[in-house]
Write an enzyme that holds these catalytic residues in place. Structure first.
Site, PDB file in Angstrom:
ATOM      1  N   GLU A  41       0.866  -1.175   0.000  1.00 21.92           N
ATOM      2  CA  GLU A  41       0.000   0.000   0.000  1.00 21.92           C
ATOM      3  C   GLU A  41       0.897   1.218   0.000  1.00 21.92           C
ATOM      4  O   GLU A  41       1.660   1.433   0.936  1.00 21.92           O
ATOM      5  CB  GLU A  41      -0.857   0.012   1.287  1.00 21.92           C
ATOM      6  CG  GLU A  41      -1.980  -0.984   1.288  1.00 21.92           C
ATOM      7  CD  GLU A  41      -3.093  -0.584   0.323  1.00 21.92           C
ATOM      8  OE1 GLU A  41      -3.554   0.578   0.373  1.00 21.92           O
ATOM      9  OE2 GLU A  41      -3.499  -1.435  -0.499  1.00 21.92           O
ATOM     10  N   LYS A  42       0.822   2.005  -1.025  1.00 26.62           N
ATOM     11  CA  LYS A  42       1.747   3.132  -1.082  1.00 26.62           C
ATOM     12  C   LYS A  42       1.087   4.445  -0.685  1.00 26.62           C
ATOM     13  O   LYS A  42       1.772   5.421  -0.392  1.00 26.62           O
ATOM     14  CB  LYS A  42       2.352   3.232  -2.493  1.00 26.62           C
ATOM     15  CG  LYS A  42       3.390   2.142  -2.752  1.00 26.62           C
ATOM     16  CD  LYS A  42       4.614   2.346  -1.860  1.00 26.62           C
ATOM     17  CE  LYS A  42       5.574   1.185  -1.936  1.00 26.62           C
ATOM     18  NZ  LYS A  42       6.673   1.308  -0.965  1.00 26.62           N
ATOM     19  N   ASP A  90      14.165   1.735   3.092  1.00 34.66           N
ATOM     20  CA  ASP A  90      13.337   1.491   4.274  1.00 34.66           C
ATOM     21  C   ASP A  90      14.228   1.163   5.480  1.00 34.66           C
ATOM     22  O   ASP A  90      15.432   1.353   5.439  1.00 34.66           O
ATOM     23  CB  ASP A  90      12.367   0.326   4.009  1.00 34.66           C
ATOM     24  CG  ASP A  90      11.343   0.670   2.926  1.00 34.66           C
ATOM     25  OD1 ASP A  90      10.997   1.865   2.808  1.00 34.66           O
ATOM     26  OD2 ASP A  90      10.912  -0.243   2.211  1.00 34.66           O
ATOM     27  N   THR A 135       7.850  -1.722 -16.229  1.00 31.50           N
ATOM     28  CA  THR A 135       6.545  -2.004 -15.650  1.00 31.50           C
ATOM     29  C   THR A 135       5.761  -0.708 -15.509  1.00 31.50           C
ATOM     30  O   THR A 135       6.343   0.353 -15.305  1.00 31.50           O
ATOM     31  CB  THR A 135       6.689  -2.688 -14.274  1.00 31.50           C
ATOM     32  OG1 THR A 135       5.410  -2.777 -13.664  1.00 31.50           O
ATOM     33  CG2 THR A 135       7.638  -1.938 -13.362  1.00 31.50           C
ATOM     34  N   GLY A 169       7.272  -6.508 -14.446  1.00 27.82           N
ATOM     35  CA  GLY A 169       6.871  -6.784 -15.831  1.00 27.82           C
ATOM     36  C   GLY A 169       6.711  -8.251 -16.142  1.00 27.82           C
ATOM     37  O   GLY A 169       6.634  -8.631 -17.310  1.00 27.82           O
ATOM     38  N   SER A 197       0.555  -6.838 -11.668  1.00 30.55           N
ATOM     39  CA  SER A 197      -0.551  -6.552 -12.581  1.00 30.55           C
ATOM     40  C   SER A 197      -1.090  -7.763 -13.331  1.00 30.55           C
ATOM     41  O   SER A 197      -2.281  -7.836 -13.604  1.00 30.55           O
ATOM     42  CB  SER A 197      -0.147  -5.456 -13.576  1.00 30.55           C
ATOM     43  OG  SER A 197       1.029  -5.814 -14.252  1.00 30.55           O
ATOM     44  N   CYS A 435      26.049 -16.181 -43.402  1.00 32.56           N
ATOM     45  CA  CYS A 435      24.589 -16.072 -43.355  1.00 32.56           C
ATOM     46  C   CYS A 435      23.946 -17.353 -43.863  1.00 32.56           C
ATOM     47  O   CYS A 435      22.940 -17.816 -43.339  1.00 32.56           O
ATOM     48  CB  CYS A 435      24.111 -14.878 -44.172  1.00 32.56           C
ATOM     49  SG  CYS A 435      24.783 -13.311 -43.579  1.00 32.56           S
TER      50      CYS A 435
HETATM   51  N1  3NM Z   1       8.858  -3.636  -7.298  1.00 28.82           N
HETATM   52  P1  3NM Z   1       4.169  -5.777 -12.322  1.00 28.82           P
HETATM   53  S1  3NM Z   1       8.894  -3.632  -9.809  1.00 28.82           S
HETATM   54  C1  3NM Z   1       6.462  -3.623  -6.704  1.00 28.82           C
HETATM   55  O1  3NM Z   1      11.816  -3.422  -9.196  1.00 28.82           O
HETATM   56  C2  3NM Z   1       7.546  -3.657  -7.681  1.00 28.82           C
HETATM   57  O2  3NM Z   1      11.614  -3.690  -7.073  1.00 28.82           O
HETATM   58  C3  3NM Z   1       9.676  -3.612  -8.313  1.00 28.82           C
HETATM   59  O3  3NM Z   1       4.615  -4.965 -11.033  1.00 28.82           O
HETATM   60  C4  3NM Z   1      11.145  -3.568  -8.190  1.00 28.82           C
HETATM   61  O4  3NM Z   1       4.218  -7.218 -11.963  1.00 28.82           O
HETATM   62  C5  3NM Z   1       7.379  -3.663  -9.052  1.00 28.82           C
HETATM   63  O5  3NM Z   1       2.761  -5.310 -12.537  1.00 28.82           O
HETATM   64  C6  3NM Z   1       6.109  -3.693  -9.788  1.00 28.82           C
HETATM   65  O6  3NM Z   1       5.069  -5.367 -13.416  1.00 28.82           O
HETATM   66  C7  3NM Z   1       5.885  -4.998 -10.509  1.00 28.82           C
HETATM   67 MG    MG Z   2       9.469  -0.014   0.214  1.00 28.36          MG
END
Ligand code: 3NM
Ligand code: MG
Length: 526
Positions: A41-42, A90, A135, A169, A197, A435
């Site tokens: 949760e951001k 963090d 992402t 991603g 996602s 080639c």
């Molecule tokens: N952390 P999705 S990338 C929460 O690079 C998160 O540490 C990341 O979301 C990192 O699966 C990310 O929709 C989001 O691409 C990943």
């Molecule tokens: Mg964090």
């Protein structure tokens, strides 16, 4: 940390629900087989986060799935979560460890080798490596690592029991490529994949999770791809036997060989393919890649006359070929000539897994990021001091067969290395012999892969390069180089102009017995 299963790690994001209910979506994901859940949760305030965490905890408990809280140790403590996931900015791991109950799981996001080493030394239980790809879910502050960047980071965990998941991603459409490519040279692989996602934003979160889980499980069952999908011949003589079988198989099966190649060599590449007994299709439009992958036995991608418009066709071509489990042969022609080519190859190798990469010393040096053999334009200068260990290591790094061409050709699957010494010097004087070799490899791989996969349902769902592609590559080199020796001896060959058609004729007329008699193949013992 065998205590939790990180295989399919769901990270939540309420902004992606698109109207769906949060808890309902979480439950669907749990039903679909996610093995661990992180509440992320951001923007919510403490009270809201707390309530969400409590409700999620109740639900996860019902499915006996561990719950991890992003960033907030206080929330994790309040709901008795299994652990916390920390970012680089963090709470430090050591302090989090003191605050959390004994036995809690502490994970941290890492984007560089340095961060991985620090996380390891600080005693993290697992690391999240990311972002693998671009992402939309999180604003990235550092460039994506790419599939091929994960190996060195995983290697830094050798000897520790710290687990690793990849994030960023990851989708059902690229998970197989990720699983295939994310290995260290020491065979250290991922313990899981973290996804936001592809599950949370899906209209069918349960199904999305099921698909991801099944791809993950199919790809992870073995220690590494090298112990799995390759059919590995046991000796030089067995390789030669296989070569002759594959050679006949090309002629009886006449596989369709899809070639996205350069404008200089298209015609001769199509003709050499026909001479081998296979059937060429020289299509480049992105719109037809999906259809062609279903019909073709192999795909050749040759970047000789690259243009910006080539990217879409080449990346889709390889992607659909991977999905159809057909071999992809990459010929990074002149990769050292420009940054454009270099970054292009890097980009396509992050989209799909090649089965074979061929190149001269200069090209492979650039691909490997080695300064040992310089290249000028498409011509290679110099060579490697230790070509045997070079090809073996590059094969392990790229998880595919490597062919280093030159006066002696070196072929490795990461385990064994073969030296081939056939070929007339005139082969180096005409344009496009390298080639054409790419076309030969594609035809041989198509036949080898088709034979191996016939009726083999075990391979379904796997990104596999079934078939003895090592022997296929050896066979292709022998075919072209032995034919060149025969062509050169012909009375009607007076120079490079008459050599090319004679070469094509000799490939067409080449008999397996001749290959066995003239082959100069050695296996290097180490
Ligand atoms: N952390 P999705 S990338 C929460 O690079 C998160 O540490 C990341 O979301 C990192 O699966 C990310 O929709 C989001 O691409 C990943
Ligand atoms: Mg964090």
């Amino acid at each position: 940390m065998d205590r939790i299963d990180l295989s399919l790690y769901l990270v939540t994001d309420r902004s992606l629900l698109a109207g769906k209910d949060f808890l309902e979506t979480l439950e669907q994901a749990l039903l679909g087989g996610v093995t661990v859940v992180q509440i992320r949760e951001k923007t919510s305030d403490t009270a809201e986060f707390l309530q969400l965490a409590q409700e999620s905890k109740t639900l996860c408990d019902r499915y006996e799935i561990p719950l991890i809280i992003n960033d907030r140790i206080d929330i994790a403590l309040a709901v008795n979560a299994r652990g916390v996931h920390l970012g680089q900015s963090d709470m430090p791991i050591g302090i989090a460890r003191r605050l959390m109950p004994a036995g809690s799981i502490i994970g941290i996001s890492c984007n560089s080798l340095d961060e991985v080493r620090r996380a390891r030394d600080a005693g993290a239980d697992y690391i999240g490596l990311g972002a693998v790809w671009e992402t939309q879910t999180k604003r990235l502050t550092k460039p994506p690592i790419g599939v091929r960047g994960l190996g060195v980071m995983l290697e830094a965990l050798d000897g520790s029991d710290i687990k690793a998941v990849a994030i960023g991603g990851i989708k059902s459409t690229n998970l197989a490529r990720l699983m295939h490519g994310s290995w260290s040279q020491t065979n250290h692989g991922l313990d899981g994949v973290a996804v936001v996602s592809d599950i949370v934003a899906s209209p069918e979160p349960k199904k999305a999770a099921q698909i991801l889980k099944s791809i993950f499980m199919a790809c992870k069952t073995a220690v590494s791809p090298f112990d799995r999908s390759f059919t590995s011949p046991r000796s030089r003589d067995e390789i030669l036997d296989n070569v002759l079988n594959i050679m006949s198989s090309v002629r009886t099966r006449s596989p369709l060989v899809h070639q996205i190649t350069n404008v200089v060599v298209s015609n001769q590449s199509a003709n050499i393919t026909l001479a081998m007994g296979a059937s060429p299709i020289m299509a480049t439009a992105p719109e037809e890649m999906s259809d062609l992958a279903k019909l073709s036995g192999a795909l050749l991608v040759n970047i000789g006359t690259l243009r910006a418009e080539s990217l879409e066709g080449m990346s889709k071509g390889g992607y659909f070929a991977n999905a159809s489990k057909t071999p992809v042969i990459l010929d990074p022609v002149g990769i050292g000539a420009s940054d454009f080519r270099k970054s292009f190859v890097n980009e396509i190798l992050n989209c799909w897994q090649p089965s074979v990469i061929k190149g001269n010393a200069g090209e492979l040096a650039v691909l490997a990021g080695s300064s040992e053999a310089a290249s000028r334009g498409v011509d290679s200068l110099g060579g490697f001091q230790h070509p045997v260990s070079f090809v073996k290591q590059l094969a392990r790094k790229e998880r595919c067969i490597i062919l280093l061409t030159g006066e002696t050709d070196y072929i490795s699957d990461g385990r064994r290395v073969l030296l081939l010494k056939n070929g007339d010097p005139m082969l180096g004087q005409i344009t496009g012999s390298g080639c054409m070799l790419g076309s030969c490899i594609a035809a041989y791989c198509a036949a080898a892969n088709a034979s191996a996969n016939e009726g083999n349902h075990e391979l379904e769902g796997k990104l596999t390069r079934g078939g003895d592609l090592l022997s296929a590559t050896v066979g292709a080199v022998l075919t072209l180089t032995i034919a060149s020796e025969l062509a050169r001896k012909r009375e009607d060959v007076r120079g490079i102009g008459t050599f090319l058609p004679a070469l094509i004729d000799e490939v067409a007329a080449l008999r397996p017995e001749t290959v066995r008699r003239l082959a100069r193949v050695e296996e290097v013992e180490e």
